[in-house]
Design a protein around this motif. Sequence first.
Motif, short mmCIF file in Angstrom:
data_model
loop_
_atom_site.label_atom_id
_atom_site.label_comp_id
_atom_site.label_asym_id
_atom_site.label_seq_id
_atom_site.Cartn_x
_atom_site.Cartn_y
_atom_site.Cartn_z
N VAL A 21 0.82 -1.21 0.00
CA VAL A 21 0.00 0.00 0.00
C VAL A 21 0.85 1.26 0.00
O VAL A 21 0.41 2.32 -0.47
CB VAL A 21 -0.97 0.00 1.21
CG1 VAL A 21 -0.24 0.34 2.51
CG2 VAL A 21 -2.13 0.96 0.97
N MET A 22 2.08 1.18 0.52
CA MET A 22 2.94 2.36 0.56
C MET A 22 3.20 2.92 -0.84
O MET A 22 3.38 4.13 -1.01
CB MET A 22 4.25 2.03 1.26
CG MET A 22 5.20 3.22 1.43
SD MET A 22 4.48 4.60 2.35
CE MET A 22 4.59 3.96 4.02
N MET A 23 3.22 2.04 -1.86
CA MET A 23 3.46 2.51 -3.22
C MET A 23 2.40 3.50 -3.67
O MET A 23 2.69 4.47 -4.38
CB MET A 23 3.49 1.31 -4.18
CG MET A 23 4.63 0.33 -3.90
SD MET A 23 4.58 -1.13 -4.97
CE MET A 23 5.93 -2.09 -4.31
N GLY A 24 1.15 3.28 -3.24
CA GLY A 24 0.07 4.20 -3.61
C GLY A 24 -0.01 5.42 -2.72
O GLY A 24 -0.68 6.41 -3.07
N LEU A 25 0.65 5.40 -1.57
CA LEU A 25 0.57 6.51 -0.61
C LEU A 25 1.79 7.41 -0.61
O LEU A 25 1.86 8.36 0.18
CB LEU A 25 0.36 5.95 0.82
CG LEU A 25 -0.94 5.19 1.07
CD1 LEU A 25 -0.94 4.62 2.48
CD2 LEU A 25 -2.14 6.10 0.87
N LEU A 26 2.77 7.12 -1.47
CA LEU A 26 4.02 7.88 -1.45
C LEU A 26 3.80 9.40 -1.57
O LEU A 26 4.41 10.17 -0.81
CB LEU A 26 4.95 7.38 -2.56
CG LEU A 26 5.61 6.01 -2.34
CD1 LEU A 26 6.55 5.68 -3.49
CD2 LEU A 26 6.37 5.97 -1.03
N ASN A 28 1.24 11.22 -0.71
CA ASN A 28 0.61 11.71 0.51
C ASN A 28 1.61 11.77 1.66
O ASN A 28 1.65 12.74 2.43
CB ASN A 28 -0.57 10.82 0.89
CG ASN A 28 -1.55 10.63 -0.23
OD1 ASN A 28 -1.33 9.79 -1.11
ND2 ASN A 28 -2.62 11.41 -0.27
N VAL A 29 2.40 10.71 1.80
CA VAL A 29 3.41 10.67 2.86
C VAL A 29 4.45 11.76 2.64
O VAL A 29 4.86 12.45 3.59
CB VAL A 29 4.08 9.28 2.92
CG1 VAL A 29 5.23 9.28 3.91
CG2 VAL A 29 3.06 8.21 3.28
N ALA A 30 4.90 11.93 1.39
CA ALA A 30 5.92 12.94 1.08
C ALA A 30 5.42 14.34 1.43
O ALA A 30 6.14 15.15 2.04
CB ALA A 30 6.29 12.86 -0.40
N ASP A 31 4.17 14.66 1.05
CA ASP A 31 3.61 15.98 1.35
C ASP A 31 3.46 16.20 2.85
O ASP A 31 3.77 17.28 3.36
CB ASP A 31 2.24 16.12 0.67
CG ASP A 31 2.35 16.25 -0.84
OD1 ASP A 31 3.46 16.56 -1.33
OD2 ASP A 31 1.34 16.03 -1.53
N ASP A 32 3.01 15.18 3.56
CA ASP A 32 2.74 15.34 4.99
C ASP A 32 4.03 15.48 5.79
O ASP A 32 4.09 16.26 6.76
CB ASP A 32 1.94 14.13 5.49
CG ASP A 32 1.53 14.28 6.95
OD1 ASP A 32 0.94 15.32 7.30
OD2 ASP A 32 1.81 13.36 7.74
N LEU A 33 5.07 14.76 5.41
CA LEU A 33 6.32 14.77 6.17
C LEU A 33 7.35 15.74 5.62
O LEU A 33 8.43 15.90 6.19
CB LEU A 33 6.92 13.36 6.23
CG LEU A 33 6.05 12.29 6.91
CD1 LEU A 33 6.78 10.95 6.93
CD2 LEU A 33 5.68 12.71 8.33
N GLY A 34 7.03 16.38 4.50
CA GLY A 34 7.93 17.37 3.93
C GLY A 34 9.19 16.79 3.33
O GLY A 34 10.28 17.38 3.45
N VAL A 35 9.07 15.63 2.67
CA VAL A 35 10.22 15.02 2.00
C VAL A 35 9.87 14.83 0.53
O VAL A 35 8.70 14.95 0.13
CB VAL A 35 10.61 13.67 2.63
CG1 VAL A 35 11.01 13.86 4.08
CG2 VAL A 35 9.46 12.67 2.52
N ALA A 40 10.61 9.39 0.01
CA ALA A 40 9.50 8.59 0.53
C ALA A 40 9.55 7.18 -0.01
O ALA A 40 9.14 6.22 0.65
CB ALA A 40 8.17 9.25 0.19
N GLY A 41 10.10 7.03 -1.22
CA GLY A 41 10.23 5.70 -1.81
C GLY A 41 11.12 4.78 -1.01
O GLY A 41 11.00 3.56 -1.10
#
Length: 428
Positions: A21-26, A28-35, A40-41
């Motif tokens: 699932v992380m592949m589809g959320l990259l 979102n995670v990048a935007d939220d954590l500022g990376v 994020a990959g």
Amino acid sequence: MPLALLALAVAAFGIGTTEFVMMGLLPNVADDLGVSVPAAGHLVSAYAIGVVIGAPLLAAVGVRVPRRRMLIALMGLFTIGNLASALAPGYGTLLAGRVLAGLPHGAFFGVGAVVAARLVREGRQARAVATMFLGLTVANIVGVPGGTALGQQLGWRATFLVVTVIGLVAMGALAALVPHLPLERRGGGAADAGAGAGGAVRELRREVRALGDRQVMLGLLTAVFGFAGVFALYSYLASMVTEVTGMAESSVTVVLALFGVGMTLGALAAGPLTDRALRPTLYGALGALALVLVAFRFTVHVPWAAMATVVVIGAVGFMTTTPLQMLVMEKARHAPTLAAASNHSAFNLANAGGAWAGGTAIAAGWGWTSPALVGAALAVAGLVIAVVAGVLDRGASPGRRSRVVARGAGARDAGGRGVGDRGGAGVR
């Protein structure tokens, strides 16, 4: 099929969901954590690293732990890792949470495969193992698209909280449905989990010796190369269908779900085929994988043909997993846990290696479709290794040669134990 297999499948569903699932959320995670998205990959790689390290390590640590207790403990570690991921305050802690969640992955499937094989009668072990793996394939149809949609709507942390709940449910199901299974001992009888440190050391040595068997190592090598062919393509499938096929980004979820449908069909077919003839099933799956990957190089230009080919790739690709799992379990049949767990380290090395090889081809300017041809070459390499292993096995002494699945009810092994107690299918 025993209800205990359902508990194993539920656990596999949770594991499969959090893995992919992380592949589809990259984004979102990048935007939220500022990376950045590439940074994020690394969260995908962190999980794979956890699997590679944890599979042999935890399997070795748990060689003297009763199977049911070990499965529950591994699922508990998985649940803690996902909860830590959901609550991670920053990128570094999320990276650590992903490694933690990946640690029990291979050991769980290794122990689970041994348990599944022991729950059914002789000649149906591969079906039982394939049933457990169905949870992993269904995760790619329901869990990954659903988790991606949930993360996009409520935030990526919500996805990992749901996976945490699935982990708790799986722990309860394992405790309620998996029976107590005594540990195996060479020469017959059940091993006593409390036999002391000396017994644990002897058991671990036996597991390590079984892992070093030539046929086991060739089986692991087949998994590394053969399954890398799948991930050389799968890692860049989303970009292919948008850049080459011309489909909208919203269609990517559908394409990934179709790949999951193919995986499920492959798992359903692999069980009975492997029980009937293990090596021919493996040869056929790897050969078909190479051919269909080459075909995708041409069908990717037509939307309906591309989607149909994706289903076939998922089917023949995942059809390799059950015979490879059963092969290493049979070859290490007196001490199968470490070998079965290490098989999942091999699959995750295949994931990483296939993605690297496909990305290298794209970076070299060979085009978006080049990963399909790279994948075909890797599948052929896996097939060559598998055939060499089969030839060497045929030339081995009768005492070391693979056994036929159908055995007489009164057959005994060298230690006087009924062959139906080995917990592993024979190899044809």
